[in-house]
Design a protein around this motif. Structure first.
Motif, PDB file in Angstrom:
ATOM      1  N   VAL A  12       1.134   6.639  -6.714  1.00  0.00           N
ATOM      2  CA  VAL A  12       0.322   7.412  -7.087  1.00  0.00           C
ATOM      3  C   VAL A  12       0.682   8.870  -6.816  1.00  0.00           C
ATOM      4  CG1 VAL A  12      -2.119   8.248  -6.195  1.00  0.00           C
ATOM      5  CG2 VAL A  12      -1.787   5.657  -6.517  1.00  0.00           C
ATOM      6  N   LYS A  13       1.392   9.001  -5.783  1.00  0.00           N
ATOM      7  CA  LYS A  13       1.879  10.292  -5.464  1.00  0.00           C
ATOM      8  C   LYS A  13       2.849  10.924  -6.618  1.00  0.00           C
ATOM      9  CE  LYS A  13       5.652  10.673  -3.604  1.00  0.00           C
ATOM     10  NZ  LYS A  13       6.657  10.612  -2.247  1.00  0.00           N
ATOM     11  N   SER A  14       3.871   9.906  -6.971  1.00  0.00           N
ATOM     12  CA  SER A  14       4.537  10.221  -8.008  1.00  0.00           C
ATOM     13  C   SER A  14       3.969  10.668  -9.474  1.00  0.00           C
ATOM     14  CB  SER A  14       5.665   9.170  -8.234  1.00  0.00           C
ATOM     15  OG  SER A  14       6.364   8.820  -7.134  1.00  0.00           O
ATOM     16  N   GLN A  15       2.842   9.881  -9.640  1.00  0.00           N
ATOM     17  CA  GLN A  15       2.139  10.233 -10.849  1.00  0.00           C
ATOM     18  C   GLN A  15       1.414  11.438 -10.813  1.00  0.00           C
ATOM     19  OE1 GLN A  15      -0.545   6.832 -11.143  1.00  0.00           O
ATOM     20  NE2 GLN A  15       1.475   5.262 -11.788  1.00  0.00           N
ATOM     21  N   ALA A  44       0.747  -1.329  -0.067  1.00  0.00           N
ATOM     22  CA  ALA A  44       0.012   0.043   0.223  1.00  0.00           C
ATOM     23  C   ALA A  44       0.885   1.268   0.024  1.00  0.00           C
ATOM     24  CB  ALA A  44      -0.888  -0.116   1.085  1.00  0.00           C
ATOM     25  N   ILE A  45       1.789   1.212   0.844  1.00  0.00           N
ATOM     26  CA  ILE A  45       2.792   2.422   0.875  1.00  0.00           C
ATOM     27  C   ILE A  45       3.170   2.549  -0.617  1.00  0.00           C
ATOM     28  CG2 ILE A  45       5.120   3.240   1.704  1.00  0.00           C
ATOM     29  CD1 ILE A  45       4.212   1.857   4.061  1.00  0.00           C
ATOM     30  N   VAL A  46       4.010   1.531  -1.272  1.00  0.00           N
ATOM     31  CA  VAL A  46       4.593   1.362  -2.485  1.00  0.00           C
ATOM     32  C   VAL A  46       3.464   2.187  -3.530  1.00  0.00           C
ATOM     33  CG1 VAL A  46       5.547   0.422  -4.442  1.00  0.00           C
ATOM     34  CG2 VAL A  46       6.184  -0.231  -2.323  1.00  0.00           C
ATOM     35  N   ASP A  52      13.116  19.461 -10.333  1.00  0.00           N
ATOM     36  CA  ASP A  52      13.567  18.643  -9.189  1.00  0.00           C
ATOM     37  C   ASP A  52      12.438  17.573  -8.903  1.00  0.00           C
ATOM     38  OD1 ASP A  52      16.016  19.459  -9.237  1.00  0.00           O
ATOM     39  OD2 ASP A  52      15.763  20.728  -7.546  1.00  0.00           O
ATOM     40  N   ILE A  53      11.290  18.169  -8.988  1.00  0.00           N
ATOM     41  CA  ILE A  53       9.876  17.179  -8.504  1.00  0.00           C
ATOM     42  C   ILE A  53      10.045  16.065  -9.797  1.00  0.00           C
ATOM     43  CG2 ILE A  53       7.518  17.113  -8.437  1.00  0.00           C
ATOM     44  CD1 ILE A  53       7.706  19.517  -6.782  1.00  0.00           C
ATOM     45  N   LEU A  54      10.125  16.717 -10.751  1.00  0.00           N
ATOM     46  CA  LEU A  54       9.730  15.597 -12.151  1.00  0.00           C
ATOM     47  C   LEU A  54      11.038  14.713 -12.170  1.00  0.00           C
ATOM     48  CD1 LEU A  54       8.822  18.357 -15.054  1.00  0.00           C
ATOM     49  CD2 LEU A  54       7.263  16.545 -13.790  1.00  0.00           C
ATOM     50  N   ASP A  55      12.114  15.333 -11.858  1.00  0.00           N
ATOM     51  CA  ASP A  55      13.301  14.286 -11.939  1.00  0.00           C
ATOM     52  C   ASP A  55      13.246  13.002 -10.768  1.00  0.00           C
ATOM     53  OD1 ASP A  55      15.681  13.457 -13.023  1.00  0.00           O
ATOM     54  OD2 ASP A  55      17.048  15.259 -11.878  1.00  0.00           O
ATOM     55  N   LEU A  56      12.813  13.686  -9.593  1.00  0.00           N
ATOM     56  CA  LEU A  56      12.648  12.649  -8.617  1.00  0.00           C
ATOM     57  C   LEU A  56      11.591  11.673  -8.876  1.00  0.00           C
ATOM     58  CD1 LEU A  56      13.203  11.791  -5.681  1.00  0.00           C
ATOM     59  CD2 LEU A  56      11.773  13.616  -4.775  1.00  0.00           C
ATOM     60  N   THR A  57      10.253  12.289  -9.542  1.00  0.00           N
ATOM     61  CA  THR A  57       9.448  11.002  -9.844  1.00  0.00           C
ATOM     62  C   THR A  57       9.827  10.175 -10.672  1.00  0.00           C
ATOM     63  OG1 THR A  57       8.292  12.894 -11.464  1.00  0.00           O
ATOM     64  CG2 THR A  57       7.571  12.679  -9.305  1.00  0.00           C
ATOM     65  N   ARG A  58      10.517  10.756 -11.932  1.00  0.00           N
ATOM     66  CA  ARG A  58      10.997   9.703 -12.795  1.00  0.00           C
ATOM     67  C   ARG A  58      11.989   8.701 -12.285  1.00  0.00           C
ATOM     68  NH1 ARG A  58      11.175  14.440 -16.402  1.00  0.00           N
ATOM     69  NH2 ARG A  58      13.115  14.906 -15.590  1.00  0.00           N
ATOM     70  N   ILE A  59      12.684   9.269 -11.481  1.00  0.00           N
ATOM     71  CA  ILE A  59      13.690   8.345 -10.602  1.00  0.00           C
ATOM     72  C   ILE A  59      12.968   7.327  -9.815  1.00  0.00           C
ATOM     73  CG2 ILE A  59      15.538   7.954  -8.949  1.00  0.00           C
ATOM     74  CD1 ILE A  59      16.579  10.997  -9.602  1.00  0.00           C
TER      75      ILE A  59
END
Length: 799
Positions: free
Chosen positions: A408-411, A401-403, A466-473
């Motif tokens: 979902v948060k990243s998307q 659920a955390i993953v 940076d947010i986009l970079d972090l979500t992609r990673i």
């Protein structure tokens, strides 16, 4: 030497035989009693001893007759049938003894001795047969009737001869003279048969046997001693005759002991051993074992862990599940019982119980006990404590659920960030246009306001990037291109990006990379440079005015195969409580209140990138002294560097007759990319090998039209054709018969190596591949290939 399983019983038998042998010697050498003076006084004693012998013989028959029903050795059945006949003959001997009433015909010593000799011969023959027959064969239902019929025929014939044709038998006893030579000779024959049986039993006891050989040994020994006494008497009532009958009873007792132990006592011992084993097994099993009926009534409770019982076992007996369990849990138990009633077994039902020491989960497995008897049908239920498993499952679900929430948060952040970029780009663009025209159109205060807008927009854009970079990673879409990179060049390229800020603050930057000047690391060049710029920028940004930044790159003996880059500054450092939140997103540890620009994502992104490239990043800081950031990256090995240089060089001409004996071409036909990558890694350990990969059989055969390999590795299960079909196509090519081909497969059922050899392969490599094993087999194959190539070259020179 006797086997240890017989030693104790044999020790007891030998002691008794020795005592009786000493008794025989004493009776023989020191006659202290002449026997009964009146013959009539001996007849009751003789009849009693014979009846005891008859009873024991009948017990032997009763014990051994059903030996076949439990697959016992046939020895018990043979002795049972034989001693039924012995009992009938001993009975006739007792009734025919002198002084007894007429038994069909007049009783006499001759008539009694005739029955006696046949009984003794039958007993000795049966014991000798048992001693000589292999003990492994079990008794059968059909054979017992054959043995019984043979014995009854013998007994019937003996009765007919002794009662009606006594003159057919040579004389055995002469009143006033004693025993005849025929009688004495017959007794010695019986003694010899018993001695032979004793020797055979002794030899058999050198290994474990499935019958009581020690008791049978004692029986034949004492029987031989009794026969010795029957060769010594002068009258049918003297002491030798009395002692002989006593010895005979003792020998029968030995015999009964042997049959009784095998047929009756040993099964009970085995049952007791099985009971002990079952109790030990139940104690070792952590499950609760219950016996219930269809009402859910407890009939038996066993548990080695009392803490798994809802109540003590003695209070559960006689109660029903409705009495001790909540209604819902009782319903689960009854449903499992009904399922087992219909299907024979039931498993998988789970229930939760509140026990004195806490809430526990249990899984039920039920088996019907015997056939269906209505509501009285019994069931065996195993209740297994699965609390730890349920906790692990809950933890796994929570982690999933955390993953999922993180994904979902990243998307969400990615979508929102993308939506923000378009208007933000307009804000920044127009602000820049306004500043371009500011000298003519804006007052000084307005110009300052536009600069604030531009600076804030650029900061927001940096944060969004940076947010986009972090979500992609975090979503695994960093687009990394792992390749050899010179770390010194990246450090040199990164320094100009931070030097203006360092010069503005008076910070001195020193670099020491001489020890790794020509070393390469494995990673993505753009991402490593991004991490370096971030770390160097932080070292300058959070430094004191006039401070220092030191960049040092080296190899560390404690971490072979790794290259270390350390960036140390002389800034104010971090407190211990700040270190705990160092890699938390958007947490700038209070720097935002001091006007230092940043997003709070730089270190988070750097850490994710380093981990994605197989590296590490760590930080050590002392308040008031400074901070050191350590970056660790995998070092490019010498073997991999060599392969990287050789890989672009592809020989477009067949290498079948290539005179270069220092390079070997290997074609691997493998459709699984991971398996192919593993083979590449293994072959990297052999730099002299040029490895070619084909994804299926068709592409492999097409490649062989242009490049002829020295060795072919073929996976048996390919998407377009089997590895065997590939081999058949290769064999039809010119020079294909001599090409060395090796099969690979994860199917190792049967005899895979023999099957591959029969199909025409030179060897078989099972999957999963063992690196050491593959290298050994590869070296052996390469030696064979090298020998064939050198032989081909020599033939060409000679030609």
């Amino acid at each position: 030497m006797l086997h240890h399983s017989h030693r104790l019983a044999m020790r007891r038998a030998l002691i008794l035989v020795a005592v009786m042998t000493m008794g025989l010697a004493l009776i023989w050498t020191v006659p202290f009693w002449a026997g009964f003076q009146k013959f009539e006084d001996y007849v009751p004693i003789h009849t009693m001893l014979e009846m005891v012998s008859v009873v024991i013989a009948v017990l032997v028959f009763a014990s051994g007759w059903n030996a076949y029903s439990r697959n016992l050795p046939r020895h018990a059945l043979i002795l049972a049938c034989a001693f039924l006949g012995v009992a009938m003959l001993d009975f006739a001997h007792a009734l025919s003894y002198a002084g007894m009433p007429h038994f069909v015909t007049a009783s006499s010593p001759q008539k009694a001795i005739n029955f006696w000799l046949v009984a003794r011969l039958l007993a000795a023959s049966a014991l000798l047969t048992v001693a000589l027959l292999p003990p492994e064969k079990a008794a059968s239902s059909g054979s017992r009737y054959g043995w019984l019929a043979a014995v009854l025929v013998l007994v019937g014939a003996t009765y007919w001869v002794c009662l009606f044709h006594a003159d057919w038998v040579p004389q055995t006893y002469i009143p006033g003279s004693g025993l005849t030579p025929f009688k004495i000779g017959a007794e010695y024959l019986i003694i010899a048969m018993n001695v032979a049986a004793a020797c055979s039993f002794w030899l058999q006891m050198r290994r474990p046997v499935s019958f009581n050989a020690a008791a049978l040994f004692g029986a034949v020994c004492v029987m031989a001693l009794s026969e010795c006494l029957f060769t010594l008497y002068a009258t049918t009532s003297d002491f030798f005759n009395v002692a002989g009958h006593i010895y005979k009873v003792v020998s029968y007792l030995f015999l009964y002991r042997a049959v009784f132990v095998v047929v009756i006592e040993e099964p009970y011992r085995e049952m007791a051993r099985m009971g002990d084993q079952l109790r030990a097994t139940l104690d070792a099993v952590p499950d609760v074992m219950l016996e219930l009926d269809l009402h859910g009534r407890y009939h038996a409770v066993h548990s080695s862990r009392l803490d798994t019982l809802i109540r003590p076992a003695q209070y559960l007996i006689g109660q029903t599940v409705h009495d001790v369990l909540p209604a819902a849990e009782a319903g689960v138990v009854i449903a499992a019982l009904e399922d087992a009633l219909e299907n024979g077994t039931s498993s998988g039902a789970q229930l939760q119980l509140s026990l004195p020491h806490g809430v526990r989960w249990f899984e039920l497995s039920v088996s019907r006990k015997g056939s269906v008897h209505g509501l009285d049908t019994r069931f065996i239920m195993l209740s297994r404590d699965i609390t730890e498993r349920k906790m692990a499952e809950a933890a796994l679900l929570e982690q999933q659920a955390i993953v999922h929430a993180s994904q979902v948060k990243s998307q969400f952040l990615s979508r929102v960030s993308h939506e923000l970029r378009t208007p933000l780009n307009a804000v920044i663009g127009f602000a820049q246009l306004l500043l371009h025209d500011a000298n003519a159109r804006m007052a000084a205060g307005q110009r300052l306001h536009v600069e604030y807008i531009l600076r804030a927009g650029q900061h927001l854009l940096e944060m969004i990037n940076d947010i986009l970079d972090l979500t992609r990673i975090e979503s695994g879409d960093a687009g990394l291109k792992i390749e050899p990179v010179r770390i010194c060049e990246l450090i040199t390229q990164s320094l100009p990006m931070i030097m203006p800020q360092a010069e503005a603050m008076g910070v001195t930057v020193s670099v020491d990379t001489l020890k790794v000047d020509r070393r390469q690391v494995l990673g993505d060049e753009r991402r490593i440079k991004q991490v370096l710029i971030n770390v160097l920028s932080n070292a300058v940004k959070y430094n004191r005015v006039g401070g220092q930044v030191t960049v040092h790159a080296s190899l560390v003996d404690t971490q072979p195969g790794r290259l270390i880059v350390r960036v140390a500054d002389t800034g104010r450092g971090l407190r211990a409580d700040q270190m705990k939140d160092l890699f938390e997103p958007f947490n700038r540890l209070g720097a935002d209140r001091e006007g230092i620009e940043g997003t709070g994502l730089g270190l988070v992104i750097s850490r994710r990138l380093m981990e994605a490239m197989g590296g590490e990043i760590s930080l050590d800081s002392t308040e008031g002294v400074g901070t050191t950031v350590t970056m660790c990256l995998p070092l490019m090995g010498q073997a991999a560097s060599t392969v990287a240089v050789l890989a672009p060089s592809v020989d477009q001409t067949p290498a079948r007759h290539n005179p270069d004996l220092n390079q070997t071409t290997v074609l691997c036909v493998e459709d699984n990319p991971l398996n192919a990558a593993l083979l590449r890694a293994i072959f990297d350990l052999r730099p002299s090998i040029k490895l070619l990969i084909a994804e299926d059989g068709e592409s492999a055969l097409a490649r062989m039209q242009h490049i002829w390999p020295d060795l072919v590795l073929v996976d048996i299960n390919l998407p377009d054709m089997s590895g065997v079909d590939v081999l058949h196509h290769i064999r039809t090519m010119p020079h294909g018969q001599e090409l060395l081909c090796i099969a690979m497969s994860a199917d190792v059922s049967g005899e895979p190596h023999a099957r591959a050899m029969a199909q025409g392969f030179a060897d078989f490599w099972p999957k999963p591949l063992n690196v050491d094993g593959v290298l050994l087999r590869l070296d052996a194959a390469l030696c064979r290939v090298d020998a064939e190539r050198r032989a081909t070259v020599r033939q060409g020179v000679v030609a």
